[in-house]
Scaffold this active site. Structure first.
Site, PDB file in Angstrom:
ATOM      1  CB  SER A  17       7.418   3.420  28.959  1.00  0.00           C
ATOM      2  OG  SER A  17       8.588   3.961  28.889  1.00  0.00           O
ATOM      3  CB  CYS A  18       4.301   6.393  26.490  1.00  0.00           C
ATOM      4  SG  CYS A  18       3.576   7.467  24.860  1.00  0.00           S
ATOM      5  N   PRO A  19       6.259   6.071  23.635  1.00  0.00           N
ATOM      6  CG  PRO A  19       7.147   7.160  21.691  1.00  0.00           C
ATOM      7  CD  PRO A  19       7.595   6.769  23.235  1.00  0.00           C
ATOM      8  CG  ASP A  44       2.848   2.298  29.314  1.00  0.00           C
ATOM      9  OD1 ASP A  44       2.147   2.968  30.427  1.00  0.00           O
ATOM     10  OD2 ASP A  44       3.378   3.187  28.619  1.00  0.00           O
ATOM     11  CG  ASP A  50      -0.654   5.930  25.020  1.00  0.00           C
ATOM     12  OD1 ASP A  50      -0.953   7.004  25.073  1.00  0.00           O
ATOM     13  OD2 ASP A  50       0.784   5.779  25.602  1.00  0.00           O
TER      14      ASP A  50
END
Length: 81
Positions: A17-19, A44, A50
């Site tokens: 998941s981010c980042p 994600d 992103d």
């Protein structure tokens, strides 16, 4: 889709998941030669915006295309310089 591109490398960041998808994409792109395309596989949904935002704000990379399907998001990033 990948049949339309000459993929130099595939990066699997499914489950991250981010980042992390962006962090790992940047690292993989750094290892490419100019003109080569990296295929990124992510789960994600935030990776769509992103990676798009990262590519738009990063010199030397171009987001060629993004696809969504079967719970996997595919991103095609070209190193331009």
């Amino acid at each position: 889709m990948s049949a339309e591109y000459d993929i130099a490398e595939t990066l699997d960041v499914k489950g991250a998941s981010c980042p992390m998808p962006v962090v790992k994409t940047k690292g993989a792109v750094d290892d490419l030669a100019a003109g080569e395309i990296l295929e990124v596989l992510a789960t994600d949904s935030g990776s769509m915006s992103d990676i798009d935002g990262w590519a738009a704000g990063t010199a030397g990379v171009e987001l060629v295309e993004q696809e969504e399907g079967d719970d996997v998001y595919r991103h095609y990033v070209r190193k331009t310089e």
